[in-house]
Write a protein that holds these residues in place. Structure first.
Motif, PDB file in Angstrom:
ATOM      1  N   GLU A   7     -23.263 -12.012   1.153  1.00 18.67           N
ATOM      2  CA  GLU A   7     -22.113 -11.427   1.852  1.00 18.67           C
ATOM      3  C   GLU A   7     -21.705 -12.284   3.052  1.00 18.67           C
ATOM      4  OE1 GLU A   7     -22.667  -6.786   0.471  1.00 18.67           O
ATOM      5  OE2 GLU A   7     -22.750  -7.241   2.608  1.00 18.67           O
ATOM      6  N   THR A  25     -20.032 -15.458   1.716  1.00 16.23           N
ATOM      7  CA  THR A  25     -18.714 -15.117   1.157  1.00 16.23           C
ATOM      8  C   THR A  25     -17.700 -14.951   2.290  1.00 16.23           C
ATOM      9  OG1 THR A  25     -19.777 -14.027  -0.720  1.00 16.23           O
ATOM     10  CG2 THR A  25     -17.466 -13.503  -0.337  1.00 16.23           C
ATOM     11  N   MET A  26     -18.120 -14.272   3.344  1.00 14.63           N
ATOM     12  CA  MET A  26     -17.246 -14.090   4.515  1.00 14.63           C
ATOM     13  C   MET A  26     -16.918 -15.404   5.185  1.00 14.63           C
ATOM     14  SD  MET A  26     -18.406 -10.808   6.775  1.00 14.63           S
ATOM     15  CE  MET A  26     -20.071 -11.297   7.056  1.00 14.63           C
ATOM     16  N   ALA A  84     -14.064 -18.169  -8.111  1.00 15.28           N
ATOM     17  CA  ALA A  84     -13.566 -16.947  -8.753  1.00 15.28           C
ATOM     18  C   ALA A  84     -12.039 -16.908  -8.835  1.00 15.28           C
ATOM     19  CB  ALA A  84     -14.082 -15.719  -8.005  1.00 15.28           C
ATOM     20  N   ILE A  93     -19.934 -13.146  -6.858  1.00 16.74           N
ATOM     21  CA  ILE A  93     -19.714 -14.459  -6.245  1.00 16.74           C
ATOM     22  C   ILE A  93     -21.088 -15.130  -6.179  1.00 16.74           C
ATOM     23  CG2 ILE A  93     -19.106 -15.582  -4.040  1.00 16.74           C
ATOM     24  CD1 ILE A  93     -16.620 -14.560  -5.369  1.00 16.74           C
ATOM     25  N   LEU A  96     -14.855 -11.593   2.481  1.00 16.14           N
ATOM     26  CA  LEU A  96     -15.702 -10.599   1.831  1.00 16.14           C
ATOM     27  C   LEU A  96     -14.915  -9.668   0.905  1.00 16.14           C
ATOM     28  CD1 LEU A  96     -18.625  -9.668   1.694  1.00 16.14           C
ATOM     29  CD2 LEU A  96     -18.139  -8.079   3.548  1.00 16.14           C
ATOM     30  N   LYS A 113     -12.664 -11.600  -1.925  1.00 14.99           N
ATOM     31  CA  LYS A 113     -13.412 -12.310  -2.979  1.00 14.99           C
ATOM     32  C   LYS A 113     -14.247 -11.353  -3.821  1.00 14.99           C
ATOM     33  CE  LYS A 113     -11.341 -15.813  -1.514  1.00 14.99           C
ATOM     34  NZ  LYS A 113      -9.983 -15.971  -2.115  1.00 14.99           N
ATOM     35  N   GLN A 114     -14.729 -10.262  -3.205  1.00 12.20           N
ATOM     36  CA  GLN A 114     -15.446  -9.275  -4.019  1.00 12.20           C
ATOM     37  C   GLN A 114     -14.490  -8.622  -5.022  1.00 12.20           C
ATOM     38  OE1 GLN A 114     -17.439  -6.713  -1.167  1.00 12.20           O
ATOM     39  NE2 GLN A 114     -19.294  -7.961  -1.206  1.00 12.20           N
ATOM     40  N   VAL A 148     -11.728 -10.035  -6.242  1.00  5.48           N
ATOM     41  CA  VAL A 148     -11.395 -11.060  -7.240  1.00  5.48           C
ATOM     42  C   VAL A 148     -12.529 -11.203  -8.259  1.00  5.48           C
ATOM     43  CG1 VAL A 148     -11.009 -13.550  -7.581  1.00  5.48           C
ATOM     44  CG2 VAL A 148      -9.754 -12.316  -5.787  1.00  5.48           C
TER      45      VAL A 148
END
Lengths: 262, 262
Positions: free
Chosen positions: A71, A74-75, A102, A156, B80, B83-84, B86
């Motif tokens: 997480e 990703t952020m 993605a 992801i 966050l 992308k989660q 997607v």
């Protein structure tokens, strides 16, 4: 003759230095040919993880991406770093589009299988969708890739930016005359790690083997160089490793940094 | 006849509830026509801001986006959450592409001028690049917009997701027969806020004026409804406000939620 495409990877040390990053993005945006950028993460993810009480887990010296760390990256990689780069490039009249693997399914990966070590949410690239990336480039967009991919099962995945860069370069070599340029904080591959001017101008498979045998080229450079040779074998025209400050010289004349040749 | 395009906005309450979000994304991915999603932020940005010691500043009841808060929303909305979503859509065979306004320059905004209140890094939409969004849709991509725009001076800007949704819908009406659907945690515009079944089936400018005058429609709904009427006046075919659970009924028959009509 295929159209030229410069695929450039910048490392975390450039990301972590706002002044160096701004200068780099100016140089990058000024490149005339089609281009794409792949950025590393930098230390900011670690700093933010600490503040969020997300522990950095290491197993046998390797970093593990558990769910809380996924997480964070990703952020930070997909949000903060990627979007700040895109916004800066837009201000430089470079029509950047930020992408994780993605987005538009550009880079599919497979979660690394658990063997001795469970790396967690780490992905190894399986397939680059070169057709959609070509479409973006044909529409004069400049892809800016975060070091994140996806598994088509809803996740992801954290992915090494060096290997992601070489995977994208190899896939795009189907359509373009691709230069792959690794920019980092040193002037190239050094014959003396203490002397930043001891750049090895060209590296062949034979000299690479010798430098590895006598310890000149150390562990940190080996995955990058293995990637570089593999990319050339798979159709990439040119691979250069250079300082982020010398991007333009490296692209224009191939006279900066270390050029990898077969 | 123009091709149909469903532009759907989901609010923060759906984002904050993983089960509701997963169900919503299933329903969304199953829509047959071309589609785009605009998501709000949810409370996770506030939670992460607290952990990062970033203070949520309010002036006269309005939230201010100072630089530390901009970094938080860039991470959380652009990284966050976006992308989660997607990654989940990709697993549902929906070829999603996450976008902030900066990506491919899709939504240019202007930093809100300082008058009585300095809102900080807040953007009001200036121009939607409908041509590139159309190109994405023509390539069977599904845009997923985070509530972030850019100013072409190097900054990401925090932007209201409701107004961003209507701006995108209006711009896309140049090319498509656009339905704009606001999904949230209630079944529509209610005549009795205490009774979730008191959905007003259709709202006209006249009935809207009456409901506002007698206090039935309160402050929270007014900006959303003003946006809805403005979108219809500017070429959007249909605007519906409905529960996130009833997306498919709302799209298929227009029999759920509140339909806004001129």
């Amino acid at each position: 003759m295929k159209q030229k495409l410069n695929i450039i990877k910048i490392g975390g040390n450039v990301i972590d230095n706002p002044r160096a990053l701004t200068q780099f993005l100016k140089d990058f945006s000024a490149l005339a040919d089609a281009k794409a950028l792949i950025h590393g993460g930098g230390k900011i993810a670690t700093k933010i993880a600490v503040k969020l009480d997300v522990e950095t887990k290491m197993v046998e010296g390797r970093r593990i991406t558990d769910l809380p760390m996924l997480e964070v990256v990703t952020m930070v990689y997909g949000g903060l770093v990627n979007k700040q780069i895109v916004a800066q490039l837009q201000a430089l009249d470079c029509n950047a589009i930020g992408l994780t693997g993605a987005d538009a399914g550009v880079i599919l990966a497979k979660k690394r299988p658990v063997r001795e070590i469970d790396y967690g949410y780490v992905g190894d690239v399986e397939k680059v969708n070169d057709a959609i990336i070509k479409n973006f480039i044909d529409n004069r967009l400049t892809p800016v890739f975060a070091p994140l991919t996806f598994d088509k099962e809803g996740n992801i995945l954290n992915t090494n930016a060096d290997t992601q860069a070489s995977s994208v370069a190899v896939a795009m070599a189907n359509h373009f005359d691709v230069n792959l340029i690794y920019c980092f904080e040193k002037k190239g591959v050094l014959s003396d790690p203490e002397d930043n001017d001891s750049v090895i101008p060209t590296l062949t498979p034979v000299s690479y083997t010798n430098y590895k045998a006598n310890g000149t080229i150390n562990a940190g450079m080996i995955p990058k160089l293995d990637n570089a040779f593999a990319a050339l074998q798979k159709g990439v025209s040119k691979v250069i490793i250079c300082h982020a400050d010398e991007l333009q010289q490296a692209v224009a004349q191939g006279q900066s940094g270390t050029q990898i040749i077969l």
